[in-house]
Write a protein that holds these residues in place. Structure first.
Motif, PDB file in Angstrom:
ATOM      1  N   PHE A 180       0.978  -7.608  -9.458  1.00  0.00           N
ATOM      2  CA  PHE A 180       0.219  -7.940  -8.208  1.00  0.00           C
ATOM      3  C   PHE A 180      -0.067  -6.842  -7.444  1.00  0.00           C
ATOM      4  O   PHE A 180       1.036  -6.310  -7.333  1.00  0.00           O
ATOM      5  CB  PHE A 180       0.651  -9.266  -7.629  1.00  0.00           C
ATOM      6  CG  PHE A 180       0.827 -10.354  -8.242  1.00  0.00           C
ATOM      7  CD1 PHE A 180      -0.225 -11.443  -8.324  1.00  0.00           C
ATOM      8  CD2 PHE A 180       1.697 -10.623  -9.411  1.00  0.00           C
ATOM      9  CE1 PHE A 180      -0.446 -12.364  -9.184  1.00  0.00           C
ATOM     10  CE2 PHE A 180       1.599 -11.784 -10.195  1.00  0.00           C
ATOM     11  CZ  PHE A 180       0.626 -12.852 -10.086  1.00  0.00           C
ATOM     12  N   LEU A 181      -0.980  -6.763  -6.654  1.00  0.00           N
ATOM     13  CA  LEU A 181      -1.155  -5.523  -5.645  1.00  0.00           C
ATOM     14  C   LEU A 181      -1.574  -6.233  -4.342  1.00  0.00           C
ATOM     15  O   LEU A 181      -2.915  -6.928  -4.317  1.00  0.00           O
ATOM     16  CB  LEU A 181      -2.402  -4.739  -6.357  1.00  0.00           C
ATOM     17  CG  LEU A 181      -2.663  -3.415  -5.210  1.00  0.00           C
ATOM     18  CD1 LEU A 181      -1.470  -2.510  -5.237  1.00  0.00           C
ATOM     19  CD2 LEU A 181      -3.683  -2.609  -6.162  1.00  0.00           C
ATOM     20  N   ALA A 182      -1.001  -6.043  -3.355  1.00  0.00           N
ATOM     21  CA  ALA A 182      -1.339  -6.654  -2.018  1.00  0.00           C
ATOM     22  C   ALA A 182      -1.679  -5.328  -1.129  1.00  0.00           C
ATOM     23  O   ALA A 182      -0.706  -4.448  -0.874  1.00  0.00           O
ATOM     24  CB  ALA A 182      -0.177  -7.219  -1.340  1.00  0.00           C
ATOM     25  N   VAL A 183      -3.140  -5.211  -0.641  1.00  0.00           N
ATOM     26  CA  VAL A 183      -3.551  -4.031  -0.121  1.00  0.00           C
ATOM     27  C   VAL A 183      -4.200  -4.520   1.248  1.00  0.00           C
ATOM     28  O   VAL A 183      -4.418  -5.676   1.560  1.00  0.00           O
ATOM     29  CB  VAL A 183      -4.510  -3.414  -0.985  1.00  0.00           C
ATOM     30  CG1 VAL A 183      -3.913  -2.972  -2.457  1.00  0.00           C
ATOM     31  CG2 VAL A 183      -5.692  -4.234  -1.062  1.00  0.00           C
TER      32      VAL A 183
ATOM     33  N   LEU B 259     -11.939  -1.541   3.472  1.00  0.00           N
ATOM     34  CA  LEU B 259     -10.900  -1.491   4.564  1.00  0.00           C
ATOM     35  C   LEU B 259      -9.363  -1.788   3.538  1.00  0.00           C
ATOM     36  O   LEU B 259      -8.819  -2.771   4.138  1.00  0.00           O
ATOM     37  CB  LEU B 259     -11.142  -2.515   5.504  1.00  0.00           C
ATOM     38  CG  LEU B 259     -12.306  -2.379   6.371  1.00  0.00           C
ATOM     39  CD1 LEU B 259     -12.485  -3.519   7.409  1.00  0.00           C
ATOM     40  CD2 LEU B 259     -12.254  -0.896   7.247  1.00  0.00           C
ATOM     41  N   SER B 260      -9.542  -1.147   2.682  1.00  0.00           N
ATOM     42  CA  SER B 260      -8.461  -1.458   1.640  1.00  0.00           C
ATOM     43  C   SER B 260      -7.344  -0.491   1.698  1.00  0.00           C
ATOM     44  O   SER B 260      -7.120   0.358   0.884  1.00  0.00           O
ATOM     45  CB  SER B 260      -9.005  -1.381   0.134  1.00  0.00           C
ATOM     46  OG  SER B 260      -8.001  -2.045  -0.714  1.00  0.00           O
ATOM     47  N   TRP B 261      -6.712  -0.673   2.904  1.00  0.00           N
ATOM     48  CA  TRP B 261      -5.758   0.327   3.342  1.00  0.00           C
ATOM     49  C   TRP B 261      -4.209   0.183   2.397  1.00  0.00           C
ATOM     50  O   TRP B 261      -4.384  -0.752   1.416  1.00  0.00           O
ATOM     51  CB  TRP B 261      -5.054  -0.113   4.608  1.00  0.00           C
ATOM     52  CG  TRP B 261      -6.237  -0.222   5.630  1.00  0.00           C
ATOM     53  CD1 TRP B 261      -6.538  -1.280   6.556  1.00  0.00           C
ATOM     54  CD2 TRP B 261      -7.368   0.602   5.820  1.00  0.00           C
ATOM     55  NE1 TRP B 261      -7.619  -1.342   7.339  1.00  0.00           N
ATOM     56  CE2 TRP B 261      -8.186  -0.104   7.075  1.00  0.00           C
ATOM     57  CE3 TRP B 261      -7.843   2.061   5.600  1.00  0.00           C
ATOM     58  CZ2 TRP B 261      -9.238   0.439   7.455  1.00  0.00           C
ATOM     59  CZ3 TRP B 261      -8.898   2.312   6.107  1.00  0.00           C
ATOM     60  CH2 TRP B 261      -9.729   1.593   6.877  1.00  0.00           C
ATOM     61  N   PRO B 262      -3.460   1.183   2.459  1.00  0.00           N
ATOM     62  CA  PRO B 262      -2.199   1.094   1.642  1.00  0.00           C
ATOM     63  C   PRO B 262      -1.521  -0.129   1.657  1.00  0.00           C
ATOM     64  O   PRO B 262      -1.582  -0.803   2.635  1.00  0.00           O
ATOM     65  CB  PRO B 262      -1.552   2.189   2.250  1.00  0.00           C
ATOM     66  CG  PRO B 262      -2.134   3.021   2.906  1.00  0.00           C
ATOM     67  CD  PRO B 262      -3.341   2.299   3.501  1.00  0.00           C
ATOM     68  N   GLY B 263      -0.997  -0.303   0.404  1.00  0.00           N
ATOM     69  CA  GLY B 263      -0.189  -1.632   0.017  1.00  0.00           C
ATOM     70  C   GLY B 263       0.884  -1.288  -0.907  1.00  0.00           C
ATOM     71  O   GLY B 263       1.246  -0.263  -0.902  1.00  0.00           O
ATOM     72  N   ASP B 264       1.314  -2.353  -1.645  1.00  0.00           N
ATOM     73  CA  ASP B 264       2.284  -2.366  -2.641  1.00  0.00           C
ATOM     74  C   ASP B 264       2.012  -3.067  -3.886  1.00  0.00           C
ATOM     75  O   ASP B 264       1.270  -4.118  -3.746  1.00  0.00           O
ATOM     76  CB  ASP B 264       3.524  -2.511  -1.973  1.00  0.00           C
ATOM     77  CG  ASP B 264       4.865  -1.998  -2.529  1.00  0.00           C
ATOM     78  OD1 ASP B 264       4.743  -1.170  -3.582  1.00  0.00           O
ATOM     79  OD2 ASP B 264       6.119  -2.167  -1.984  1.00  0.00           O
TER      80      ASP B 264
ATOM     81  N   PHE C 171       7.018  -4.056  -0.044  1.00  0.00           N
ATOM     82  CA  PHE C 171       8.135  -5.126  -0.707  1.00  0.00           C
ATOM     83  C   PHE C 171       9.433  -4.337  -1.026  1.00  0.00           C
ATOM     84  O   PHE C 171       9.281  -2.986  -1.252  1.00  0.00           O
ATOM     85  CB  PHE C 171       7.464  -5.529  -2.183  1.00  0.00           C
ATOM     86  CG  PHE C 171       6.338  -6.318  -1.978  1.00  0.00           C
ATOM     87  CD1 PHE C 171       6.205  -7.790  -1.399  1.00  0.00           C
ATOM     88  CD2 PHE C 171       5.144  -5.689  -2.637  1.00  0.00           C
ATOM     89  CE1 PHE C 171       5.364  -8.439  -1.543  1.00  0.00           C
ATOM     90  CE2 PHE C 171       3.929  -6.828  -2.401  1.00  0.00           C
ATOM     91  CZ  PHE C 171       3.780  -7.828  -1.978  1.00  0.00           C
ATOM     92  N   LEU C 172      10.296  -4.974  -0.642  1.00  0.00           N
ATOM     93  CA  LEU C 172      12.004  -4.539  -0.980  1.00  0.00           C
ATOM     94  C   LEU C 172      12.434  -5.731  -1.828  1.00  0.00           C
ATOM     95  O   LEU C 172      12.892  -6.666  -1.425  1.00  0.00           O
ATOM     96  CB  LEU C 172      12.466  -4.301   0.146  1.00  0.00           C
ATOM     97  CG  LEU C 172      14.035  -3.707   0.000  1.00  0.00           C
ATOM     98  CD1 LEU C 172      13.987  -2.327  -0.557  1.00  0.00           C
ATOM     99  CD2 LEU C 172      14.679  -3.751   1.343  1.00  0.00           C
ATOM    100  N   PRO C 173      12.645  -5.223  -3.082  1.00  0.00           N
ATOM    101  CA  PRO C 173      13.366  -6.277  -3.879  1.00  0.00           C
ATOM    102  C   PRO C 173      14.857  -6.321  -3.701  1.00  0.00           C
ATOM    103  O   PRO C 173      15.622  -5.572  -2.985  1.00  0.00           O
ATOM    104  CB  PRO C 173      13.295  -5.570  -5.538  1.00  0.00           C
ATOM    105  CG  PRO C 173      12.292  -4.533  -5.266  1.00  0.00           C
ATOM    106  CD  PRO C 173      12.330  -4.100  -3.957  1.00  0.00           C
TER     107      PRO C 173
ATOM    108  N   ARG D 224      -0.791   6.466  -2.321  1.00  0.00           N
ATOM    109  CA  ARG D 224       0.709   5.628  -2.716  1.00  0.00           C
ATOM    110  C   ARG D 224       1.188   6.077  -4.092  1.00  0.00           C
ATOM    111  O   ARG D 224       0.398   6.227  -5.024  1.00  0.00           O
ATOM    112  CB  ARG D 224       0.762   4.534  -2.710  1.00  0.00           C
ATOM    113  CG  ARG D 224       0.484   3.708  -1.316  1.00  0.00           C
ATOM    114  CD  ARG D 224       1.552   4.091  -0.164  1.00  0.00           C
ATOM    115  NE  ARG D 224       1.489   3.686   1.012  1.00  0.00           N
ATOM    116  CZ  ARG D 224       1.225   4.750   1.955  1.00  0.00           C
ATOM    117  NH1 ARG D 224       0.728   5.963   1.717  1.00  0.00           N
ATOM    118  NH2 ARG D 224       1.166   4.317   3.283  1.00  0.00           N
ATOM    119  N   PHE D 225       2.581   6.279  -4.341  1.00  0.00           N
ATOM    120  CA  PHE D 225       3.157   6.761  -5.474  1.00  0.00           C
ATOM    121  C   PHE D 225       4.147   5.743  -6.241  1.00  0.00           C
ATOM    122  O   PHE D 225       4.625   4.980  -5.412  1.00  0.00           O
ATOM    123  CB  PHE D 225       4.198   8.057  -5.303  1.00  0.00           C
ATOM    124  CG  PHE D 225       4.876   8.611  -6.145  1.00  0.00           C
ATOM    125  CD1 PHE D 225       4.499   8.974  -7.154  1.00  0.00           C
ATOM    126  CD2 PHE D 225       6.447   8.549  -5.937  1.00  0.00           C
ATOM    127  CE1 PHE D 225       5.405   9.461  -8.227  1.00  0.00           C
ATOM    128  CE2 PHE D 225       7.296   9.052  -7.063  1.00  0.00           C
ATOM    129  CZ  PHE D 225       6.756   9.368  -8.157  1.00  0.00           C
TER     130      PHE D 225
END
Length: 440
Positions: A348-351, A334-339, A393-395, A269-270
């Motif tokens: 904070f990172l939700a994955v 099992l820490s797949w892509p998050g944001d 997430f979308l602010p 993720r970028f």
């Protein structure tokens, strides 16, 4: 015997009729609206299930309308009888109530997520669905990796992985309706292998807005960085070209990473940081790649354990190893892509399946797990009964709007005859939540 039977028949009929007349056929309606205990104006999509009715009531279980309304009709109950029900809603505590005849408010209290400053969650429904068949106008029977972008005029454009396990995988595009939240799918793939700038697979994409520009990182083992200069309408496949006028290739240098030149990764993720934190070598670089390692060279079991940072001073690289964002031995696998989402003092990172990590300052990105449960809880009623995964997430664009959280749904079951399992279950829907975020 015939004579005796004929004489008894009328009396039997009289008894039956009398019994029928004794049955209470009164109709009673129990209706209401489910609302949040922290904000009465926030109506909730919820499930209402009857616990033990004394009469005949229908429906025995139901999902409320989008505005939280429900109605239950019963016979065999009087207007003074109460109706015991259990009420469940995503991000709220399940509770039992005794409904009375007429219309009432049913108040649920929100789940407490200690240390995570989000509040007033509301599930807005599944905005993209393939639970019972392909998305209308497409062949899409599989959904994953959602990402959303708000155009300068306020329209919402969404992308997702489509059909990686149910046909040739690609990145699909959708326009989201501002009223119903449902989407209209593009009748063609947005990014597939015909895009000359992509390398390897053309899915697992995420859009990023930075520097007044719109980017998309797409692909897994060989990610491609694309850019679209049409900020108002990113739905044209030919407008997605290599970032900075290049070929789209992202230059990674794995030599100093665990595993060295043989380093492998599962997904990337970028992220762009205007006020750049430091990586483990003290370099405050603007461009970061969050990399999910594969084929572990460390003492853990399972896939997608931990998260690495690769940082660069330039957009397309060279990206070099910047340390562990969180260690494999100190993380959920099992820490797949998050944001990522931030306050004025924390990241904070939700994955993965909703695991939450945070860092207590903005000068370094070394995350620690701080919450034992998932950010979102699976539903016992819908096609997300296994997990809700791959968060983005979308602010909001102004103070009158709420944050959005999009997620892919994982289910143990499918109603889609074309549905196929992916890893651990069926991925058939993209859900959306809104919430308020305390920036302080």
């Amino acid at each position: 015997n015939k004579t005796k039977a004929s004489k008894m028949a009328p009396s039997v009929a009289v008894v039956v009729i009398a019994a029928m007349l004794a049955v209470n056929t009164e109709a009673t309606t129990y209706s209401g609206v489910v609302i949040s205990g922290h904000d009465a104006s926030l109506t909730l999509i919820a499930n209402i299930t009857i616990d033990s009715p004394e009469g005949a009531c229908k429906p025995t279980t139901q999902e409320t309308s989008l505005d939280g309304a429900f109605s239950i009709d019963c016979t065999g109950m009087s207007s003074t009888d109460t109706l015991p029900v259990t009420v469940w809603s995503r991000q709220f505590e399940t509770n039992q109530f005794k409904l009375t005849e007429g219309t009432q408010s049913v108040v649920l209290l929100p789940r407490t997520i200690s240390g995570f400053p989000a509040s007033k969650f509301r599930f807005e429904g599944f905005v993209i669905e393939a639970q019972t068949g392909p998305i209308p106008g497409t062949n899409i029977n599989f959904l994953a990796h959602p990402s959303a972008y708000r155009t300068p005029s306020g329209k919402i454009f969404i992308i997702s992985t489509a059909n990686s396990h149910a046909g040739p995988g690609y990145t699909a595009g959708y326009w989201q309706d501002p009223v119903t939240n449902k989407v209209t799918a593009l009748p063609y793939p947005l990014i597939n292998q015909s895009n000359k700038y992509t390398f390897g697979v053309s899915f697992s994409a995420r859009m990023v807005v930075a520097e007044g520009r719109l980017f998309m990182l797409v692909g897994m083992t060989k990610p491609t960085l694309l850019e679209n200069k049409n900020l108002e309408d990113p739905s044209n496949p030919s407008d997605w070209i290599g970032a900075d006028g290049g070929v789209g290739f992202v230059n990674f240098n794995y030599s100093t990473a665990p595993g060295g030149a043989n380093f492998k990764h599962e997904d990337t993720r970028f992220h762009v940081f205007e006020n750049a934190p430091a990586d483990v070598y003290g370099r405050k670089r603007k461009y970061w790649m969050f990399v999910i390692p594969d084929a572990p060279d460390y003492s853990t079991k399972g896939r997608a354990c931990g998260r690495m940072a690769f940082t660069s001073d330039t957009l397309t690289g060279e990206y070099t190893y910047g340390g562990w964002l969180y260690l494999p031995t100190q993380s959920n696998c099992l820490s797949w892509p998050g944001d990522i989402i931030a306050t004025s003092s924390e990241y904070f990172l939700a994955v993965g399946w909703g695991q939450l990590y945070k860092t207590n300052n903005l000068t370094s990105l070394m995350f620690e797990s701080f919450y034992d449960e998932s950010l979102l809880i699976p539903s016992p009623f819908g096609y997300d009964d296994f997990h809700q995964i791959e968060y983005t997430f979308l602010p909001p664009s102004n103070s009158s709007q709420r944050y959005r959280l999009y997620q892919a749904s994982y289910s143990n079951t499918t109603g889609n005859p074309n549905g196929k399992k992916a890893d651990y279950g069926y991925k058939q829907a993209i859900g959306m939540y809104t919430f308020e975020w305390d920036m302080e």
